[in-house]
Design a protein around this motif. Structure first.
Motif, PDB file in Angstrom:
ATOM      1  N   GLU A   1       2.856  -1.495   4.108  1.00 47.12           N
ATOM      2  CA  GLU A   1       2.447  -0.139   3.775  1.00 47.12           C
ATOM      3  C   GLU A   1       3.667   0.765   3.781  1.00 47.12           C
ATOM      4  O   GLU A   1       4.385   0.840   4.775  1.00 47.12           O
ATOM      5  CB  GLU A   1       1.414   0.410   4.758  1.00 47.12           C
ATOM      6  CG  GLU A   1       0.956   1.795   4.355  1.00 47.12           C
ATOM      7  CD  GLU A   1      -0.293   2.273   5.069  1.00 47.12           C
ATOM      8  OE1 GLU A   1      -0.801   3.341   4.678  1.00 47.12           O
ATOM      9  OE2 GLU A   1      -0.753   1.609   5.993  1.00 47.12           O
ATOM     10  N   ARG A   2       3.914   1.403   2.655  1.00 52.99           N
ATOM     11  CA  ARG A   2       4.982   2.401   2.561  1.00 52.99           C
ATOM     12  C   ARG A   2       4.387   3.730   2.993  1.00 52.99           C
ATOM     13  O   ARG A   2       3.480   4.256   2.339  1.00 52.99           O
ATOM     14  CB  ARG A   2       5.516   2.499   1.136  1.00 52.99           C
ATOM     15  CG  ARG A   2       6.301   1.309   0.749  1.00 52.99           C
ATOM     16  CD  ARG A   2       7.031   1.551  -0.545  1.00 52.99           C
ATOM     17  NE  ARG A   2       7.757   0.348  -0.890  1.00 52.99           N
ATOM     18  CZ  ARG A   2       8.096   0.017  -2.104  1.00 52.99           C
ATOM     19  NH1 ARG A   2       7.784   0.803  -3.103  1.00 52.99           N
ATOM     20  NH2 ARG A   2       8.764  -1.087  -2.336  1.00 52.99           N
ATOM     21  N   LEU A   3       4.901   4.239   4.088  1.00 51.16           N
ATOM     22  CA  LEU A   3       4.327   5.449   4.661  1.00 51.16           C
ATOM     23  C   LEU A   3       4.813   6.702   3.955  1.00 51.16           C
ATOM     24  O   LEU A   3       5.936   6.749   3.439  1.00 51.16           O
ATOM     25  CB  LEU A   3       4.692   5.538   6.146  1.00 51.16           C
ATOM     26  CG  LEU A   3       4.198   4.383   7.003  1.00 51.16           C
ATOM     27  CD1 LEU A   3       4.725   4.520   8.424  1.00 51.16           C
ATOM     28  CD2 LEU A   3       2.687   4.317   7.002  1.00 51.16           C
TER      29      LEU A   3
ATOM     30  N   MET B   1      -2.795   0.272  -3.893  1.00 51.24           N
ATOM     31  CA  MET B   1      -2.210  -1.007  -3.502  1.00 51.24           C
ATOM     32  C   MET B   1      -1.795  -1.770  -4.757  1.00 51.24           C
ATOM     33  O   MET B   1      -2.583  -1.929  -5.685  1.00 51.24           O
ATOM     34  CB  MET B   1      -3.207  -1.838  -2.698  1.00 51.24           C
ATOM     35  CG  MET B   1      -2.655  -3.177  -2.240  1.00 51.24           C
ATOM     36  SD  MET B   1      -3.721  -4.071  -1.065  1.00 51.24           S
ATOM     37  CE  MET B   1      -5.126  -4.497  -2.099  1.00 51.24           C
TER      38      MET B   1
ATOM     39  N   THR C   1      -2.045   7.290   6.819  1.00 51.76           N
ATOM     40  CA  THR C   1      -1.959   5.861   6.547  1.00 51.76           C
ATOM     41  C   THR C   1      -3.316   5.354   6.084  1.00 51.76           C
ATOM     42  O   THR C   1      -4.328   6.038   6.246  1.00 51.76           O
ATOM     43  CB  THR C   1      -1.542   5.054   7.797  1.00 51.76           C
ATOM     44  OG1 THR C   1      -2.616   5.056   8.727  1.00 51.76           O
ATOM     45  CG2 THR C   1      -0.289   5.621   8.434  1.00 51.76           C
ATOM     46  N   SER C   2      -3.324   4.146   5.578  1.00 49.10           N
ATOM     47  CA  SER C   2      -4.578   3.561   5.132  1.00 49.10           C
ATOM     48  C   SER C   2      -5.366   2.945   6.281  1.00 49.10           C
ATOM     49  O   SER C   2      -6.563   2.770   6.181  1.00 49.10           O
ATOM     50  CB  SER C   2      -4.325   2.503   4.065  1.00 49.10           C
ATOM     51  OG  SER C   2      -3.654   1.407   4.637  1.00 49.10           O
ATOM     52  N   HIS C   3      -4.697   2.586   7.383  1.00 45.22           N
ATOM     53  CA  HIS C   3      -5.429   1.882   8.429  1.00 45.22           C
ATOM     54  C   HIS C   3      -4.968   2.129   9.862  1.00 45.22           C
ATOM     55  O   HIS C   3      -5.692   1.782  10.774  1.00 45.22           O
ATOM     56  CB  HIS C   3      -5.416   0.385   8.151  1.00 45.22           C
ATOM     57  CG  HIS C   3      -4.060  -0.236   8.239  1.00 45.22           C
ATOM     58  ND1 HIS C   3      -3.133  -0.116   7.247  1.00 45.22           N
ATOM     59  CD2 HIS C   3      -3.480  -0.958   9.210  1.00 45.22           C
ATOM     60  CE1 HIS C   3      -2.036  -0.748   7.600  1.00 45.22           C
ATOM     61  NE2 HIS C   3      -2.223  -1.272   8.778  1.00 45.22           N
TER      62      HIS C   3
ATOM     63  N   SER D   1      -3.864   5.227  -0.411  1.00 47.13           N
ATOM     64  CA  SER D   1      -5.017   4.512  -0.948  1.00 47.13           C
ATOM     65  C   SER D   1      -4.744   3.692  -2.217  1.00 47.13           C
ATOM     66  O   SER D   1      -5.672   3.242  -2.871  1.00 47.13           O
ATOM     67  CB  SER D   1      -6.149   5.496  -1.225  1.00 47.13           C
ATOM     68  OG  SER D   1      -5.766   6.410  -2.227  1.00 47.13           O
TER      69      SER D   1
ATOM     70  N   ILE E   1       0.867  -1.174   0.000  1.00 48.00           N
ATOM     71  CA  ILE E   1       0.000   0.000   0.000  1.00 48.00           C
ATOM     72  C   ILE E   1       0.904   1.224   0.000  1.00 48.00           C
ATOM     73  O   ILE E   1       1.859   1.292   0.771  1.00 48.00           O
ATOM     74  CB  ILE E   1      -0.911   0.016   1.248  1.00 48.00           C
ATOM     75  CG1 ILE E   1      -1.799  -1.227   1.265  1.00 48.00           C
ATOM     76  CG2 ILE E   1      -1.743   1.286   1.291  1.00 48.00           C
ATOM     77  CD1 ILE E   1      -2.555  -1.418   2.566  1.00 48.00           C
ATOM     78  N   PHE E   2       0.605   2.196  -0.853  1.00 48.94           N
ATOM     79  CA  PHE E   2       1.403   3.421  -0.903  1.00 48.94           C
ATOM     80  C   PHE E   2       0.486   4.604  -1.177  1.00 48.94           C
ATOM     81  O   PHE E   2      -0.632   4.446  -1.671  1.00 48.94           O
ATOM     82  CB  PHE E   2       2.529   3.318  -1.939  1.00 48.94           C
ATOM     83  CG  PHE E   2       2.054   3.094  -3.341  1.00 48.94           C
ATOM     84  CD1 PHE E   2       1.943   4.158  -4.220  1.00 48.94           C
ATOM     85  CD2 PHE E   2       1.709   1.822  -3.787  1.00 48.94           C
ATOM     86  CE1 PHE E   2       1.497   3.963  -5.522  1.00 48.94           C
ATOM     87  CE2 PHE E   2       1.268   1.622  -5.080  1.00 48.94           C
ATOM     88  CZ  PHE E   2       1.161   2.694  -5.945  1.00 48.94           C
TER      89      PHE E   2
END
Length: 147
Positions: free
Chosen positions: A101-103, A21, A129-131, A19, A15-16
């Motif tokens: 996830e790449r922040l 992926m 972040t996404s989550h 939103s 995920i980057f």
């Protein structure tokens, strides 16, 4: 079910930019060139699977990845289904996968240095972040270079 060695391998989703992926995989060890894979995913057991709309393909035209947009994984869970066929025969299913996830960098970084205190105050806001909702989950490292 399915022939041994036909399941995808090295299944990873990244995920980057909050939103988006990208999921990628390699064809199974015994998968022939006519083996085709199809990826579906969902974020809860209650919802329906969503199929990939934007596949990444290898030189043989096999699906070896997918690009998703508008991804949200609020409860830290994702369910994936990869199926397909090989000359009319089913492939093995996959059970192992990794989500990374790449922040984005921290937001609104400010630095305030004063001669009186011989120090600097550095402030920032956590990255989007996404989550992850708990800011205490983040640890930061600051590298200061003298120029």
């Amino acid at each position: 079910a399915g022939m041994n060695g036909t399941a995808i391998e090295n299944f990873v989703c990244v995920i980057f930019n909050v939103s988006f992926m990208n999921c990628t995989w390699q064809a199974g060890r015994t998968a022939s060139e006519d083996t085709q894979y199809f990826l579906y995913w969902k974020t809860s057991r209650k919802e329906d699977f969503t199929g990939c709309q934007n596949y990444i393909k290898d030189n043989c035209g096999r699906h070896t990845g997918c690009r998703f947009q508008n991804v949200t994984i609020e409860n830290k869970r994702a369910y994936f289904l990869v199926n397909g066929s090989r000359s009319g025969q089913n492939i093995q299913s996959v059970s192992d996968y990794i989500i990374v996830e790449r922040l984005t960098p921290p937001l609104n970084v400010t630095v305030n240095c004063t001669e009186a205190s011989h120090g600097c105050e550095i402030r920032w806001q956590p990255p989007c972040t996404s989550h992850v909702k708990k800011h205490a989950c983040f640890k930061y490292e600051i590298v200061i270079e003298n120029k």
